[in-house]
Design a protein around this motif. Structure first.
Motif, mmCIF file in Angstrom:
data_model
loop_
_atom_site.group_PDB
_atom_site.id
_atom_site.type_symbol
_atom_site.label_atom_id
_atom_site.label_comp_id
_atom_site.label_asym_id
_atom_site.label_seq_id
_atom_site.Cartn_x
_atom_site.Cartn_y
_atom_site.Cartn_z
ATOM 1 N N SER A 1 0.848 -1.093 -0.022
ATOM 2 C CA SER A 1 0.112 0.005 0.123
ATOM 3 C C SER A 1 0.876 1.209 0.035
ATOM 4 O O SER A 1 1.363 1.503 1.007
ATOM 5 N N SER B 202 -0.062 4.117 -0.142
ATOM 6 C CA SER B 202 -1.037 5.150 0.773
ATOM 7 C C SER B 202 -0.412 4.982 2.160
ATOM 8 O O SER B 202 -0.229 6.050 2.825
ATOM 9 N N ASP B 203 -0.438 3.646 2.663
ATOM 10 C CA ASP B 203 0.016 3.466 4.081
ATOM 11 C C ASP B 203 1.433 3.944 4.068
ATOM 12 O O ASP B 203 1.819 4.384 5.330
ATOM 13 N N THR C 15 3.068 6.211 2.631
ATOM 14 C CA THR C 15 3.100 7.479 2.522
ATOM 15 C C THR C 15 2.662 8.283 3.891
ATOM 16 O O THR C 15 2.988 9.051 4.207
ATOM 17 N N ASN C 16 1.629 7.810 4.402
ATOM 18 C CA ASN C 16 1.338 7.988 5.718
ATOM 19 C C ASN C 16 2.197 7.813 6.944
ATOM 20 O O ASN C 16 2.595 8.853 7.855
ATOM 21 N N LYS C 17 2.970 6.854 6.584
ATOM 22 C CA LYS C 17 4.049 6.447 7.561
ATOM 23 C C LYS C 17 5.170 7.519 7.647
ATOM 24 O O LYS C 17 5.851 7.951 8.462
ATOM 25 N N GLY D 6 4.934 10.520 6.397
ATOM 26 C CA GLY D 6 4.327 11.719 6.791
ATOM 27 C C GLY D 6 4.505 11.777 8.531
ATOM 28 O O GLY D 6 4.889 12.820 9.349
ATOM 29 N N ALA D 7 4.083 10.767 9.170
ATOM 30 C CA ALA D 7 4.134 10.958 10.624
ATOM 31 C C ALA D 7 5.596 10.705 11.032
ATOM 32 O O ALA D 7 6.114 11.578 12.109
ATOM 33 N N GLN E 95 8.037 12.211 9.354
ATOM 34 C CA GLN E 95 8.592 13.502 8.975
ATOM 35 C C GLN E 95 8.229 14.522 10.137
ATOM 36 O O GLN E 95 8.732 15.507 10.416
ATOM 37 N N THR E 96 6.774 14.330 10.571
ATOM 38 C CA THR E 96 6.421 15.197 11.799
ATOM 39 C C THR E 96 7.158 15.064 12.879
ATOM 40 O O THR E 96 7.617 16.095 13.681
ATOM 41 N N THR F 154 14.254 7.708 7.150
ATOM 42 C CA THR F 154 13.294 7.630 5.801
ATOM 43 C C THR F 154 13.797 7.004 4.589
ATOM 44 O O THR F 154 12.908 6.791 3.608
#
Length: 413
Positions: free
Chosen positions: A186, A188-189, A191-193, A195-196, A198-199, A259
């Motif tokens: 996935s 999408s998963d 990408t979310n991971k 993003g988290a 990077q936050t 990352t």
């Protein structure tokens, strides 16, 4: 029932003959064009009627022909057939019994009395293989039409299924075995991971910047202490507070999230997912291939079952000659196709077929008897005596085997 006596006048080459058989073999001898064939034709005309006539059944120069045929056993006549034939192929027939009573529908009676091979058992040997097969089936009372149709339908279905099996196998083999997970990655998963992660890293960077700012403030504060004695107390309070805050913040264990692997996974996702899709496609094709293979095996079993049923039926059937059989390709003898059998074997089988198909009128007509050598002639004679059959044969010459010799359309005295 046999021929006790034959009388024939003006049939084709014949003038007038009278023959009373004394044995089961009646060999009609003589040179060519003397009336041998006409004698056998007289018997055929008397029994089969108009459908058997030649273009000119009556001797040239005469108006009509007459045939009398006594049937029965020696000393026990049963019926008398009298047939007249005109030049045009017309004529009359009458059948009377020993008491002189006439039969109604005489030709229908004769058609039931005679068999398909009465007039020439050699015809069986000369038939096409398919016709031989049908004749033999009729003789032994077997009809595989329904089974053959069912077998052909199943065979055709199996042919289609096997083509699908082959096609599916080729399609399965066209997809290489994939070293991939069972499900697609996935993006999408991931990408979310990312993003988290990077936050977290952004928060950490903000804290690092805050630490740097506080550290600078401490340095500045220390630098101006001497100059700001008046503010020392306040500054010391600020210092203590900042130092305490600094101590609490510098004790934090800040670990950055990697990352690079996530970025690599995102880059590899399309290739991985393609492998996953191919893996699933191959798995489905293998499943379909296995199902078709099972279906083909079941159809093969059904065909084998029908073949066994036919084989069992053939084993139980009563053939006129031991070793005679047939399958969908034709007639065979001891496993050898009929056309490949020896001349003696084909002769014996053909004569036996003629006998088996004519249980009531035990008479056979053999043409081209001149083609038989002494061994085959002996074989037919033995079969006639063994089966109590009467065989009428034409043969060129006047050898000792000839029962009657004809000259110019009459019996030689």
């Amino acid at each position: 029932m046999k021929i006790i006596k034959l009388e024939s006048q003006n049939v084709k080459k014949l003038k007038a003959i009278s023959i009373t058989p004394e044995s089961n073999m009646v060999v009609i001898g003589g040179n060519n064009e003397q009336g041998k064939t006409s004698t056998l034709d007289s018997i055929m005309f008397a029994l089969a009627g108009k459908k058997s006539y030649d273009k000119a059944p009556v001797r040239k120069g005469t108006k009509s022909a007459k045939i009398s045929l006594d049937l029965g056993e020696v000393g026990l006549p049963e019926i008398l057939i009298t047939r007249t034939i005109t030049e045009s192929g017309g004529g009359q027939i009458s059948i009377t019994n020993a008491e002189g009573q006439q039969f109604a529908s005489p030709q229908s009676m004769l058609d039931k009395l005679t068999g398909k091979l009465t007039f020439d058992p050699f015809a069986f040997a000369q038939m096409e293989e398919k016709k031989q097969l049908e004749t033999l089936k009729q003789l032994v009372g077997l009809d595989f039409t329904a089974l053959d149709i069912q077998r052909q339908q199943i065979y055709s279905a199996r042919t289609v299924v096997n083509a699908e099996v082959k096609s599916l196998k080729a399609r399965v083999d066209s997809i290489p075995v994939q070293n991939a997970p069972d499900e697609e990655v996935s993006v999408s998963d991931l990408t979310n991971k990312l993003g988290a992660a990077q936050t977290v890293n952004d928060n950490n960077e903000a804290l690092r910047n805050q630490i740097k700012d506080i550290t600078a403030a401490v340095v500045r504060t220390v630098a101006v202490i001497d100059q700001l004695e008046a503010q020392l107390k306040a500054e010391r309070r600020d210092l203590e507070q900042n130092q305490s805050l600094l101590d609490s913040m510098t004790s934090l264990e800040l670990i950055d999230e990697p990352t690079a692997p996530i970025l690599q996974q995102i880059q590899d996702a399309d290739a991985t997912n393609q492998k996953v899709r191919l893996k699933k496609q191959r798995k489905e094709m293998e499943k379909e291939h296995s199902a078709k293979l099972i279906e083909s095996e079941e159809l093969t079993r059904q065909i084998d079952e029908i073949d066994q049923q036919k084989s069992d039926t053939l084993s139980a059937a009563k053939f006129p000659v031991e070793g005679l059989s047939f399958d969908e390709t034709g007639v065979s003898f001891n496993g050898i196709p009929f056309p490949q059998c020896s001349g003696a074997q084909r002769l014996r089988i053909s004569v036996a077929m003629g006998m088996a198909l004519n249980p009531d009128l035990r008479v056979l007509l053999l043409r081209d008897g001149s083609l038989l050598d002494s061994e085959n002639l002996k074989l037919i004679t033995e079969m006639a005596d063994t089966e109590n059959f009467q065989i009428w044969m034409e043969r060129v010459g006047d050898g000792k085997e000839c029962t009657v010799v004809l000259e110019e359309g009459e019996v030689r005295g």
